[in-house]
Design a protein around this motif. Structure first.
Motif, PDB file in Angstrom:
ATOM      1  N   GLU A  48      32.194  52.526  28.955  1.00 35.91           N
ATOM      2  CA  GLU A  48      32.886  51.924  27.820  1.00 35.91           C
ATOM      3  C   GLU A  48      34.253  52.554  27.597  1.00 35.91           C
ATOM      4  OE1 GLU A  48      30.046  52.495  24.761  1.00 35.91           O
ATOM      5  OE2 GLU A  48      28.875  50.700  25.265  1.00 35.91           O
ATOM      6  N   ALA A  49      34.347  53.886  27.781  1.00 30.82           N
ATOM      7  CA  ALA A  49      35.644  54.540  27.617  1.00 30.82           C
ATOM      8  C   ALA A  49      36.633  54.042  28.668  1.00 30.82           C
ATOM      9  CB  ALA A  49      35.471  56.063  27.736  1.00 30.82           C
ATOM     10  N   ALA A  50      36.158  53.851  29.894  1.00 30.56           N
ATOM     11  CA  ALA A  50      37.036  53.340  30.946  1.00 30.56           C
ATOM     12  C   ALA A  50      37.453  51.906  30.662  1.00 30.56           C
ATOM     13  CB  ALA A  50      36.339  53.434  32.300  1.00 30.56           C
ATOM     14  N   GLN A  51      36.519  51.102  30.106  1.00 30.03           N
ATOM     15  CA  GLN A  51      36.847  49.707  29.812  1.00 30.03           C
ATOM     16  C   GLN A  51      37.882  49.594  28.701  1.00 30.03           C
ATOM     17  OE1 GLN A  51      32.758  48.263  29.253  1.00 30.03           O
ATOM     18  NE2 GLN A  51      33.050  46.911  31.014  1.00 30.03           N
ATOM     19  N   THR A  52      37.896  50.542  27.761  1.00 29.91           N
ATOM     20  CA  THR A  52      38.918  50.524  26.720  1.00 29.91           C
ATOM     21  C   THR A  52      40.311  50.773  27.299  1.00 29.91           C
ATOM     22  OG1 THR A  52      38.649  52.893  26.253  1.00 29.91           O
ATOM     23  CG2 THR A  52      37.304  51.335  24.976  1.00 29.91           C
ATOM     24  N   LEU A  53      40.344  51.361  28.503  1.00 31.96           N
ATOM     25  CA  LEU A  53      41.625  51.578  29.189  1.00 31.96           C
ATOM     26  C   LEU A  53      41.967  50.430  30.119  1.00 31.96           C
ATOM     27  CD1 LEU A  53      41.188  55.362  30.084  1.00 31.96           C
ATOM     28  CD2 LEU A  53      42.482  54.378  28.171  1.00 31.96           C
ATOM     29  N   GLY A  54      41.189  49.349  30.049  1.00 34.51           N
ATOM     30  CA  GLY A  54      41.480  48.160  30.837  1.00 34.51           C
ATOM     31  C   GLY A  54      40.813  48.111  32.198  1.00 34.51           C
ATOM     32  N   MET A  55      39.872  48.997  32.459  1.00 38.12           N
ATOM     33  CA  MET A  55      39.188  48.997  33.757  1.00 38.12           C
ATOM     34  C   MET A  55      37.977  48.071  33.707  1.00 38.12           C
ATOM     35  SD  MET A  55      39.110  53.010  34.899  1.00 38.12           S
ATOM     36  CE  MET A  55      40.600  54.010  34.952  1.00 38.12           C
ATOM     37  N   SER A  56      37.664  47.475  34.869  1.00 38.47           N
ATOM     38  CA  SER A  56      36.407  46.748  35.003  1.00 38.47           C
ATOM     39  C   SER A  56      35.276  47.747  35.233  1.00 38.47           C
ATOM     40  CB  SER A  56      36.490  45.777  36.185  1.00 38.47           C
ATOM     41  OG  SER A  56      36.656  46.489  37.395  1.00 38.47           O
ATOM     42  N   ARG A  57      34.041  47.248  35.148  1.00 43.89           N
ATOM     43  CA  ARG A  57      32.911  48.144  35.390  1.00 43.89           C
ATOM     44  C   ARG A  57      32.939  48.712  36.807  1.00 43.89           C
ATOM     45  NH1 ARG A  57      27.635  45.100  32.703  1.00 43.89           N
ATOM     46  NH2 ARG A  57      28.347  45.207  30.524  1.00 43.89           N
ATOM     47  N   ARG A  58      33.317  47.867  37.764  1.00 45.24           N
ATOM     48  CA  ARG A  58      33.358  48.340  39.142  1.00 45.24           C
ATOM     49  C   ARG A  58      34.403  49.427  39.308  1.00 45.24           C
ATOM     50  NH1 ARG A  58      33.919  43.768  43.566  1.00 45.24           N
ATOM     51  NH2 ARG A  58      31.975  43.217  42.489  1.00 45.24           N
ATOM     52  N   ARG A  59      35.578  49.225  38.712  1.00 42.66           N
ATOM     53  CA  ARG A  59      36.631  50.234  38.833  1.00 42.66           C
ATOM     54  C   ARG A  59      36.263  51.485  38.054  1.00 42.66           C
ATOM     55  NH1 ARG A  59      42.988  49.727  37.006  1.00 42.66           N
ATOM     56  NH2 ARG A  59      43.631  51.742  37.903  1.00 42.66           N
ATOM     57  N   ALA A  60      35.579  51.331  36.932  1.00 44.70           N
ATOM     58  CA  ALA A  60      35.135  52.493  36.165  1.00 44.70           C
ATOM     59  C   ALA A  60      34.162  53.343  36.974  1.00 44.70           C
ATOM     60  CB  ALA A  60      34.474  52.041  34.862  1.00 44.70           C
ATOM     61  N   PHE A  61      33.306  52.672  37.741  1.00 48.98           N
ATOM     62  CA  PHE A  61      32.368  53.382  38.606  1.00 48.98           C
ATOM     63  C   PHE A  61      33.111  54.204  39.649  1.00 48.98           C
ATOM     64  CE2 PHE A  61      30.052  53.063  42.719  1.00 48.98           C
ATOM     65  CZ  PHE A  61      29.042  53.986  42.440  1.00 48.98           C
ATOM     66  N   VAL A  62      34.130  53.595  40.286  1.00 46.30           N
ATOM     67  CA  VAL A  62      34.863  54.264  41.358  1.00 46.30           C
ATOM     68  C   VAL A  62      35.812  55.327  40.813  1.00 46.30           C
ATOM     69  CG1 VAL A  62      36.510  53.926  43.241  1.00 46.30           C
ATOM     70  CG2 VAL A  62      34.670  52.271  42.879  1.00 46.30           C
ATOM     71  N   SER A  63      36.489  55.032  39.710  1.00 49.40           N
ATOM     72  CA  SER A  63      37.570  55.899  39.222  1.00 49.40           C
ATOM     73  C   SER A  63      37.111  56.947  38.222  1.00 49.40           C
ATOM     74  CB  SER A  63      38.674  55.051  38.583  1.00 49.40           C
ATOM     75  OG  SER A  63      39.178  54.099  39.504  1.00 49.40           O
ATOM     76  N   VAL A  64      35.971  56.715  37.561  1.00 51.19           N
ATOM     77  CA  VAL A  64      35.528  57.644  36.529  1.00 51.19           C
ATOM     78  C   VAL A  64      34.192  58.294  36.888  1.00 51.19           C
ATOM     79  CG1 VAL A  64      34.888  57.895  34.102  1.00 51.19           C
ATOM     80  CG2 VAL A  64      36.762  56.361  34.753  1.00 51.19           C
ATOM     81  N   ALA A  65      33.186  57.468  37.146  1.00 48.41           N
ATOM     82  CA  ALA A  65      31.848  58.013  37.358  1.00 48.41           C
ATOM     83  C   ALA A  65      31.760  58.869  38.612  1.00 48.41           C
ATOM     84  CB  ALA A  65      30.833  56.866  37.426  1.00 48.41           C
TER      85      ALA A  65
END
Length: 537
Positions: A172-189
């Motif tokens: 959710e924090a990544a999505q508030t920065l405009g990331m998709s779930r897939r990109r949040a997985f790659v870039s954050v998780a």
């Protein structure tokens, strides 16, 4: 007055831990010392006929299995930790079940199923004719696939623990920065889980480098098979020692790279577990289908095939030899479990009482054996034992002793190698239980007049009972599954269940290898159940 030099007095921690550490250090030093005494003829043979193929195969295997366990373990861990879909609670623990099946058992079952004469290709030819194509299981890709399915739970378990601490809040924090779930997985998780991923991949690669049974079944030459052939086929122990020294250096390099990969970064994780994200529509069924497919290929189908083979051969194969196979396997596993648990208790108690750097380093050296392949430890233990045998026989022959050996081919040699290999397995649960004993409890024991030994007997041992039992069970099962040390150090004719599997698979008798394998798989469920109980929130 003469000037006297006073040497520092060694701590008792060093006196306790040094003999235990020598179990691992001596075999490693023996193997590594062979590099200092190179034999020109041996190295000429290795460089000309052995090393080029072995090095290439090992490199391909390490790269392939490393990629394979990541591709299998990380998505499965992310799905079961972060998302809600049908069967998630079942898959969260069931996906660890392949740990109960040794890689060499999975290997011969998959070969038996997918080879040209196996039921899968036979069914395809009957349905589509002789032109039906199927990928070759006896190939480099087949070895990588089998080892990836066998070892992905290491990555899955550690990655899932990391993702559980992140939960949906990281997404959710990544999505508030405009990331998709897939990109949040790659870039954050993935970056946040980096230490756990490195640890899981390192464990899988160490198991890959130590594997002997799987690569033997596929006739895929690596360092472990080359060491075995040099010793038992060419009767050239120096060549086996030279190869073992190279493998030790390769493993130590992997350990150093793992430490470097972790770096000095600090990774903050949140305790507790956040609410999962509910998948909808086709996505929820795709997630369930992917988990089902991996579980089927890595555990359920091989287990069913083992049961079918056992049903076919039970009446003819379970004869008077099997009680001996089972009895020897249980005996050596029980003896090794008792020895390792006692040694682990010594190390854990020394770490608790003595905080000096020397004691800590000796404990690290003592528990290094789990990163060392069994073939290496077998060579490293056998060489000094053979030297000691020769010295003692030379001294006893003038007295009329006519024996050929005193220690070679005895249970003592096998136990030494097994203790060095699995001491880390026993140490972890004992040390964890020791850390749960508070300082206030020890101070209360001292206030009652108990000295160190009395406190150990009346305070520590009762509170360590669970950790000691876990250590003994884990070591017992690991020794029951262990193949190369047992195969290379056993007395002539002293066969166990693992040796029986090796002999039958060497002859391509998959169905007859199923019976001892089933015993080993059922025993392997014990540590998996322990892991499941500790990991499932």
């Amino acid at each position: 007055m003469p000037f006297a030099i006073r040497l520092p007095r060694p701590s008792r921690g060093l006196l306790y831990t040094l003999p235990v550490a020598l179990l691992t250090v001596v075999p490693l030093l023996v193997v590594l010392s062979s590099v200092l005494d190179p034999q020109v003829e041996v190295w000429a043979h290795l460089l000309g006929y052995v090393l080029p193929g072995v090095l290439w195969n090992t490199l391909i295997l390490v790269l392939g299995v490393g990629a394979g366990v990541l591709l299998l373990g990380v998505p499965l861990a992310w799905l079961t930790a972060v998302y809600a879909f049908p069967g998630r609670r079942f898959f969260s623990w069931a996906l660890m079940l392949p740990l109960a099946m040794p890689a060499y058992v999975l290997a011969f079952v998959q070969v038996g199923l997918l080879d040209f004469t196996g039921p899968v290709q036979t069914l395809l030819r009957s349905a589509f004719g002789t032109s039906a194509w199927f990928p070759q299981i006896r190939s480099t890709g087949g070895v990588i696939l089998v080892l990836s399915m066998a070892f992905y739970p290491y990555v899955y378990l550690l990655a899932r623990n990391a993702f559980l601490t992140q939960g949906r809040r990281a997404v959710e924090a990544a999505q508030t920065l405009g990331m998709s779930r897939r990109r949040a997985f790659v870039s954050v998780a993935i970056p946040m889980a980096r230490p756990w991923l490195i640890g899981g991949v390192t464990l899988a690669l160490m198991e890959t480098l130590a594997d002997f049974g799987t690569v033997s079944i596929f006739n895929f030459d690596t360092f472990t098979t080359a060491i075995y052939k040099a010793w038992f086929a060419l009767f050239n122990l120096p060549a086996a020692s030279q190869l073992a020294s190279l493998l030790v250096m390769f493993v130590l390099l992997l350990v150093v790279l793992e430490q470097y990969g972790r770096g000095a970064r600090s990774y903050q994780v949140r305790s507790g577990h956040a609410e999962r994200i509910a998948l909808a529509g086709m996505a929820r069924w795709l997630a369930a289908g992917w988990c089902t497919l991996v579980l089927l290929l890595a555990f359920i189908v091989p287990l069913v095939q083992l049961l079918l083979w056992v049903h076919d051969v039970w009446a003819d194969d379970f004869d008077s030899r099997y009680p001996a196979f089972i009895g020897r396997s249980l005996l050596i596993a029980a003896m090794a479990a008792l020895l390792v648990t006692l040694l682990a208790l010594v190390l854990a108690y020394a770490r608790r009482r003595y905080r000096d750097g020397g004691t800590r380093w000796l404990i690290r050296l003592a528990t290094l054996g789990y990163a060392v392949p069994g073939t290496v430890l077998a060579v490293g233990v056998f060489i000094p034992v053979a030297w000691l045998d020769n010295v003692l026989l030379a001294a006893l022959r003038p007295l009329g002793y006519e024996g050929l050996a005193l220690f070679k081919g005895t249970l003592a040699v096998m136990l030494l190698a097994l203790a060095a290999r699995f001491l880390a397995v026993g140490f972890q649960p004992v040390d964890t239980a020791m850390q749960r004993i508070t300082r206030s409890q020890e101070e209360a024991a001292r206030s009652l007049g108990l000295n160190g030994r009395q406190a150990l007997w009346h305070l520590h041992l009762p509170l360590l009972r669970g950790g000691l039992l876990s250590a003994a069970l884990l070591v017992f099962v690991d020794v029951l599954k262990e193949m190369p040390i047992t195969l290379m150090t056993r007395a002539f004719g002293w066969d166990t269940l693992a040796v029986r599997v090796f002999e039958m698979t060497s002859e391509g008798m998959w169905d007859r290898a199923a019976l001892p394998s089933l015993f080993i798989v059922l025993a392997g469920l014990v540590p998996v159940v322990l892991l499941i109980r500790k990991s499932e929130p």
